[in-house]
Design a protein around this motif. Structure first.
Motif, PDB file in Angstrom:
ATOM      1  N   MET A   1       1.044  -1.567  -0.029  1.00  0.00           N
ATOM      2  CA  MET A   1       0.331  -0.108   0.212  1.00  0.00           C
ATOM      3  C   MET A   1       0.557   1.811  -0.077  1.00  0.00           C
ATOM      4  O   MET A   1       0.854   2.396  -0.372  1.00  0.00           O
ATOM      5  N   ALA A   2       1.739   1.186   0.713  1.00  0.00           N
ATOM      6  CA  ALA A   2       2.617   2.755   0.541  1.00  0.00           C
ATOM      7  C   ALA A   2       3.380   3.108  -0.774  1.00  0.00           C
ATOM      8  O   ALA A   2       3.473   3.616  -1.333  1.00  0.00           O
ATOM      9  N   LEU A   3       3.923   1.537  -1.248  1.00  0.00           N
ATOM     10  CA  LEU A   3       4.355   1.929  -2.373  1.00  0.00           C
ATOM     11  C   LEU A   3       3.496   2.444  -3.804  1.00  0.00           C
ATOM     12  O   LEU A   3       3.206   3.502  -4.504  1.00  0.00           O
ATOM     13  N   LEU A   4       2.114   2.194  -3.645  1.00  0.00           N
ATOM     14  CA  LEU A   4       0.916   2.778  -4.665  1.00  0.00           C
ATOM     15  C   LEU A   4       0.597   3.805  -3.738  1.00  0.00           C
ATOM     16  O   LEU A   4       0.885   4.664  -4.705  1.00  0.00           O
ATOM     17  N   ALA A   5       0.577   4.505  -2.753  1.00  0.00           N
ATOM     18  CA  ALA A   5       0.115   5.077  -2.619  1.00  0.00           C
ATOM     19  C   ALA A   5       1.181   6.448  -3.312  1.00  0.00           C
ATOM     20  O   ALA A   5       0.929   7.864  -3.101  1.00  0.00           O
ATOM     21  N   ARG A   6       2.435   6.338  -3.180  1.00  0.00           N
ATOM     22  CA  ARG A   6       3.865   7.730  -3.416  1.00  0.00           C
ATOM     23  C   ARG A   6       3.636   7.283  -5.368  1.00  0.00           C
ATOM     24  O   ARG A   6       3.456   8.133  -5.505  1.00  0.00           O
ATOM     25  N   ARG A   7       2.799   5.658  -5.555  1.00  0.00           N
ATOM     26  CA  ARG A   7       3.157   6.530  -6.956  1.00  0.00           C
ATOM     27  C   ARG A   7       1.409   6.886  -7.779  1.00  0.00           C
ATOM     28  O   ARG A   7       2.222   7.507  -8.825  1.00  0.00           O
ATOM     29  N   MET A   8       0.547   6.768  -6.358  1.00  0.00           N
ATOM     30  CA  MET A   8      -1.070   7.669  -7.630  1.00  0.00           C
ATOM     31  C   MET A   8      -0.394   9.022  -6.664  1.00  0.00           C
ATOM     32  O   MET A   8      -1.502   9.716  -6.441  1.00  0.00           O
ATOM     33  N   GLY A   9       0.239   9.583  -5.421  1.00  0.00           N
ATOM     34  CA  GLY A   9       0.006  10.360  -5.803  1.00  0.00           C
ATOM     35  C   GLY A   9      -0.349  10.807  -4.028  1.00  0.00           C
ATOM     36  O   GLY A   9      -0.877  12.191  -3.858  1.00  0.00           O
ATOM     37  N   TRP A  10      -0.797   9.898  -3.120  1.00  0.00           N
ATOM     38  CA  TRP A  10      -2.242  10.006  -2.101  1.00  0.00           C
ATOM     39  C   TRP A  10      -0.444  10.664  -0.813  1.00  0.00           C
ATOM     40  O   TRP A  10       0.024  10.859  -0.307  1.00  0.00           O
ATOM     41  N   LYS A  11      -1.603  11.550   0.030  1.00  0.00           N
ATOM     42  CA  LYS A  11      -0.530  11.978   0.879  1.00  0.00           C
ATOM     43  C   LYS A  11      -0.247  11.364   2.394  1.00  0.00           C
ATOM     44  O   LYS A  11       0.196  11.188   2.664  1.00  0.00           O
ATOM     45  N   ASN A  12      -1.062  10.259   2.327  1.00  0.00           N
ATOM     46  CA  ASN A  12      -1.517   9.690   3.709  1.00  0.00           C
ATOM     47  C   ASN A  12      -2.063   8.032   3.737  1.00  0.00           C
ATOM     48  O   ASN A  12      -3.113   7.866   2.316  1.00  0.00           O
ATOM     49  N   LYS A  13      -1.633   7.443   4.168  1.00  0.00           N
ATOM     50  CA  LYS A  13      -1.967   5.851   4.349  1.00  0.00           C
ATOM     51  C   LYS A  13      -3.563   6.175   4.954  1.00  0.00           C
ATOM     52  O   LYS A  13      -3.836   4.707   4.114  1.00  0.00           O
ATOM     53  N   HIS A  14      -4.239   7.264   5.526  1.00  0.00           N
ATOM     54  CA  HIS A  14      -5.519   6.831   5.101  1.00  0.00           C
ATOM     55  C   HIS A  14      -6.463   7.328   3.619  1.00  0.00           C
ATOM     56  O   HIS A  14      -7.171   7.045   3.546  1.00  0.00           O
ATOM     57  N   THR A  15      -6.085   8.181   2.583  1.00  0.00           N
ATOM     58  CA  THR A  15      -5.861   7.999   1.890  1.00  0.00           C
ATOM     59  C   THR A  15      -5.646   6.930   1.223  1.00  0.00           C
ATOM     60  O   THR A  15      -7.437   6.750   0.236  1.00  0.00           O
TER      61      THR A  15
END
Length: 178
Positions: free
Chosen positions: A145-159
């Motif tokens: 999930m952390a890698l996906l969050a970075r790739r998608m440009g999401w600000k935090n884990k909650h998003t």
């Protein structure tokens, strides 16, 4: 469609692990018992057929080059069904009023619907492109999930969790529509 758990269980069976045999019995005997009992058999017949099924399964997995090309459940069911149909033919056991072995009991499929992969791909085609990318990355490609969050440009884990939830809801809605 061999799952990792099926592969591990097959390897344990090849090695002669008794715990694997017990797990196989616990997982798949009820399915075989129901099939046999619904097709002119009883509990003792189901136990016999399951034991024969295990013997055939063990013989098959010991063969060089054996590849499990379906789920273990489907493979076990097919062996049991074939053994039961053979026993019905050999013993000439027919259902009351029938003058032949009930053809449907020997040709019935465990999963008459389309394979699950066809359903899943069809459902994925009916959700938004963004959700399709997210769910494939998470579940097909096992991306963290952390890698996906970075790739998608999401600000935090909650998003990220929120997006995953929305996409799963979208998929559920499509899957339950007829």
């Amino acid at each position: 469609m061999n799952t990792t758990a099926d592969g591990i269980l097959v390897e344990q069976l090849k090695a002669g692990d008794r715990a694997a045999s017990a797990a196989l019995y616990q997982q798949y005997f009820p399915m075989v018992a129901i099939y046999v009992q619904q097709n002119s058999g009883n509990q003792a017949d189901a136990e016999d057929i399951f034991q024969e099924t295990l013997l055939v399964l063990l013989q098959q997995i010991q063969k060089p080059g054996f590849v499990l090309s379906s789920s273990l459940k489907t493979f076990v069911y097919a062996i049991a069904r074939n053994l039961w149909c053979k026993r019905l033919r050999d013993n000439r056991v027919f259902l009351p009023g029938d003058d032949a072995i009930p053809e449907e009991s020997c040709t019935a499929e465990l999963f008459p619907e389309k394979p699950a992969t066809d359903n899943i791909n069809g459902w994925l085609d009916r959700i938004t492109y963004n959700c399709k990318r997210i769910l494939k990355a998470l579940f097909f490609y096992q991306q963290p999930m952390a890698l996906l969050a970075r790739r998608m440009g999401w600000k935090n884990k909650h998003t990220a969790d929120n997006q995953k939830y929305k996409c799963l809801q979208q998929l559920r809605k499509v899957a339950t529509q007829r």
